[in-house]
Design a protein around this motif. Structure first.
Motif, PDB file in Angstrom:
ATOM      1  N   ALA A 109      17.810  28.708  -1.486  1.00 37.32           N
ATOM      2  CA  ALA A 109      17.577  27.176  -0.693  1.00 37.32           C
ATOM      3  C   ALA A 109      16.686  26.419  -1.473  1.00 37.32           C
ATOM      4  CB  ALA A 109      17.155  27.696   0.640  1.00 37.32           C
ATOM      5  N   THR A 110      17.161  25.138  -1.126  1.00 35.01           N
ATOM      6  CA  THR A 110      16.073  23.979  -1.422  1.00 35.01           C
ATOM      7  C   THR A 110      15.139  23.540  -0.007  1.00 35.01           C
ATOM      8  OG1 THR A 110      17.685  22.309  -0.826  1.00 35.01           O
ATOM      9  CG2 THR A 110      17.377  23.093  -3.038  1.00 35.01           C
ATOM     10  N   PHE A 111      15.682  24.024   0.994  1.00 31.86           N
ATOM     11  CA  PHE A 111      15.004  23.955   2.417  1.00 31.86           C
ATOM     12  C   PHE A 111      15.775  24.685   3.410  1.00 31.86           C
ATOM     13  CE2 PHE A 111      18.256  20.396   2.635  1.00 31.86           C
ATOM     14  CZ  PHE A 111      18.545  20.293   4.070  1.00 31.86           C
ATOM     15  N   TYR A 163      10.233  24.486   5.449  1.00 28.91           N
ATOM     16  CA  TYR A 163      11.041  24.986   6.487  1.00 28.91           C
ATOM     17  C   TYR A 163      10.696  24.725   7.912  1.00 28.91           C
ATOM     18  CZ  TYR A 163      11.975  28.977   9.912  1.00 28.91           C
ATOM     19  OH  TYR A 163      12.313  29.724  10.818  1.00 28.91           O
ATOM     20  N   GLU A 164      11.337  24.245   8.539  1.00 31.16           N
ATOM     21  CA  GLU A 164      11.175  23.741   9.929  1.00 31.16           C
ATOM     22  C   GLU A 164      11.755  24.557  11.233  1.00 31.16           C
ATOM     23  OE1 GLU A 164      12.011  19.292  10.225  1.00 31.16           O
ATOM     24  OE2 GLU A 164      13.060  19.819   8.378  1.00 31.16           O
ATOM     25  N   ALA A 214      21.213  21.831  22.864  1.00 33.27           N
ATOM     26  CA  ALA A 214      20.983  23.353  22.562  1.00 33.27           C
ATOM     27  C   ALA A 214      22.055  23.827  21.752  1.00 33.27           C
ATOM     28  CB  ALA A 214      21.116  23.847  23.847  1.00 33.27           C
ATOM     29  N   SER A 215      21.486  24.677  20.721  1.00 35.24           N
ATOM     30  CA  SER A 215      22.369  24.949  19.663  1.00 35.24           C
ATOM     31  C   SER A 215      21.571  25.868  18.624  1.00 35.24           C
ATOM     32  CB  SER A 215      23.179  24.024  18.836  1.00 35.24           C
ATOM     33  OG  SER A 215      24.091  24.709  17.741  1.00 35.24           O
ATOM     34  N   THR A 216      21.825  27.340  18.647  1.00 31.82           N
ATOM     35  CA  THR A 216      20.967  28.348  18.082  1.00 31.82           C
ATOM     36  C   THR A 216      21.843  28.075  16.628  1.00 31.82           C
ATOM     37  OG1 THR A 216      20.139  29.811  19.723  1.00 31.82           O
ATOM     38  CG2 THR A 216      20.346  30.679  17.511  1.00 31.82           C
ATOM     39  N   MET A 217      20.849  28.103  15.721  1.00 28.31           N
ATOM     40  CA  MET A 217      21.617  27.964  14.142  1.00 28.31           C
ATOM     41  C   MET A 217      20.310  28.061  13.142  1.00 28.31           C
ATOM     42  SD  MET A 217      22.169  23.826  13.429  1.00 28.31           S
ATOM     43  CE  MET A 217      20.884  22.579  13.551  1.00 28.31           C
ATOM     44  N   THR A 218      20.863  28.417  12.029  1.00 26.22           N
ATOM     45  CA  THR A 218      20.129  28.209  10.986  1.00 26.22           C
ATOM     46  C   THR A 218      20.795  27.407   9.731  1.00 26.22           C
ATOM     47  OG1 THR A 218      19.350  30.820  10.758  1.00 26.22           O
ATOM     48  CG2 THR A 218      19.318  29.653   8.800  1.00 26.22           C
ATOM     49  N   TYR A 219      20.043  26.329   9.082  1.00 27.75           N
ATOM     50  CA  TYR A 219      20.621  25.336   8.448  1.00 27.75           C
ATOM     51  C   TYR A 219      19.977  25.431   7.265  1.00 27.75           C
ATOM     52  CZ  TYR A 219      22.673  20.889   6.831  1.00 27.75           C
ATOM     53  OH  TYR A 219      23.385  19.999   6.262  1.00 27.75           O
ATOM     54  N   VAL A 220      20.502  25.831   6.019  1.00 30.99           N
ATOM     55  CA  VAL A 220      19.956  26.199   4.528  1.00 30.99           C
ATOM     56  C   VAL A 220      20.445  25.006   3.675  1.00 30.99           C
ATOM     57  CG1 VAL A 220      19.648  27.555   2.900  1.00 30.99           C
ATOM     58  CG2 VAL A 220      19.979  28.567   5.201  1.00 30.99           C
ATOM     59  N   GLY A 221      19.554  24.366   3.080  1.00 30.56           N
ATOM     60  CA  GLY A 221      20.064  23.190   1.804  1.00 30.56           C
ATOM     61  C   GLY A 221      20.362  23.912   0.706  1.00 30.56           C
ATOM     62  N   GLY A 222      21.295  23.254   0.204  1.00 29.09           N
ATOM     63  CA  GLY A 222      21.674  23.498  -1.068  1.00 29.09           C
ATOM     64  C   GLY A 222      21.263  22.722  -2.259  1.00 29.09           C
ATOM     65  N   SER A 225      23.491  17.919  -0.881  1.00 32.21           N
ATOM     66  CA  SER A 225      23.643  18.149   0.284  1.00 32.21           C
ATOM     67  C   SER A 225      25.112  18.771   0.693  1.00 32.21           C
ATOM     68  CB  SER A 225      23.632  16.886   1.103  1.00 32.21           C
ATOM     69  OG  SER A 225      24.587  15.848   0.326  1.00 32.21           O
ATOM     70  N   LYS A 226      26.015  18.573  -0.237  1.00 32.07           N
ATOM     71  CA  LYS A 226      27.422  18.947  -0.162  1.00 32.07           C
ATOM     72  C   LYS A 226      27.513  20.568  -0.086  1.00 32.07           C
ATOM     73  CE  LYS A 226      29.986  15.157  -2.452  1.00 32.07           C
ATOM     74  NZ  LYS A 226      30.865  14.800  -3.432  1.00 32.07           N
ATOM     75  N   LEU A 227      26.517  21.120  -0.654  1.00 30.53           N
ATOM     76  CA  LEU A 227      26.366  22.786  -0.605  1.00 30.53           C
ATOM     77  C   LEU A 227      25.296  23.303   0.288  1.00 30.53           C
ATOM     78  CD1 LEU A 227      26.304  23.054  -4.567  1.00 30.53           C
ATOM     79  CD2 LEU A 227      28.258  23.467  -3.059  1.00 30.53           C
ATOM     80  N   ASP A 228      25.152  22.297   1.173  1.00 27.89           N
ATOM     81  CA  ASP A 228      24.086  22.990   2.354  1.00 27.89           C
ATOM     82  C   ASP A 228      25.187  23.963   2.898  1.00 27.89           C
ATOM     83  OD1 ASP A 228      22.319  21.150   1.628  1.00 27.89           O
ATOM     84  OD2 ASP A 228      22.651  20.100   3.583  1.00 27.89           O
TER      85      ASP A 228
END
Length: 278
Positions: A109-111, A163-164, A214-222, A225-228
């Motif tokens: 991950a990048t972020f 990390y946010e 509201a939306s539980t999630m994990t967003y991982v940067g690639g 951005s196309k590979l997030d």
């Protein structure tokens, strides 16, 4: 290249991106195979992740597909030539594949951004909290399985990228374990929030406008951005979401959730107050 019995999520993502490039170019698998001078079977294996692809062949395919995004192609080359055997490999065959795929995703991950509504995210959990979470699983885990999952979770907590976290007050108040475990968990959350690369924001119960976000999630940067990737919990593991349209929607969702949260300083004040109430 030798075929794989069980491609990882990262290998499958590379395969998906190559198929998307071919389809965007309006070419069939047969035409792509002819351009490389290989069989249809080989293209099928590459696009299903069953077989790898060399840098030379990947660049030839990108050229045939008229992909002018050199940064994207370079990122794909990195995925194709990566031979990393990470720490998570010791758990292969012992834990569900989704655990290992998420560990691999985080490693590259990048972020990372998390939205948590009911639980503190695994990357910030204490050992006692993690054990309580896994203990609530139905059907119940054996003692050995429980210990293995807790050990894996503790090993996966290296946060080296930005990390946010946006976390709802509900997740801070729910006692997954006992009172003392909750107090220790809040203390760890406060300590982690002081790191330069970590931002923690809390959505209090009395904040207006939360329902629309509201939306539980994990967003991982690639690497680009196309590979997030977005990771969502599903009944039997984790779902990895990577289509461009869905990624855009989840970016918007995160910013909406962030907009109805407290700033980091006020968030720490709230966490500290909740800890003193225990």
């Amino acid at each position: 290249m030798p075929t794989r019995r069980e491609p990882t999520a990262r290998q499958l993502r590379l395969a998906v991106e190559l198929r998307r490039l071919r389809e965007s170019a309006g070419l069939t698998a047969r035409q792509a195979a002819a351009m490389l001078g290989v069989s249809n079977v080989q293209i099928s294996q590459i696009e299903s992740g069953v077989s790898g692809v060399s840098e030379q062949r990947l660049r030839r395919l990108a050229s045939h597909y008229a992909c002018a995004d050199e940064e994207f192609v370079l990122a794909l080359v990195g995925m194709a030539t990566d031979r990393t055997r990470g720490w998570w490999e010791e758990y292969r065959g012992l834990l569900p594949t989704s655990f290992l795929d998420l560990s691999e995703l985080n490693h590259h991950a990048t972020f990372r951004r998390d939205v948590a509504i009911l639980y503190v995210p695994g990357v910030l959990q204490t050992e006692e909290y993690a054990r309580a979470v896994f203990s609530g699983r139905v059907p119940e885990l054996t003692r050995d399985e429980l210990d293995l999952r807790v050990r894996h979770r503790m090993a996966s907590q290296q946060i080296t990228v930005p990390y946010e976290l946006v976390i709802h007050e509900a997740a801070l108040r729910i006692r997954v374990g006992d009172r003392e475990a909750s107090r220790v968990q809040l203390a760890k959350l406060l300590e982690c929030s002081k790191a330069d690369n970590v931002t923690v924001r809390v959505i209090p119960f009395d904040m207006d406008g939360f329902a629309r976000a509201a939306s539980t999630m994990t967003y991982v940067g690639g690497a680009v951005s196309k590979l997030d990737t977005v990771v969502r919990d599903v009944p039997h593991g984790s779902a990895f979401i990577d289509s461009e349209a869905q990624l855009g929607a989840f970016r918007t969702r995160f910013r909406k959730v962030e907009a109805v949260s407290l700033d980091p300083e006020r968030s720490r004040d709230l966490i500290n107050r909740l800890s003193k109430e225990l």
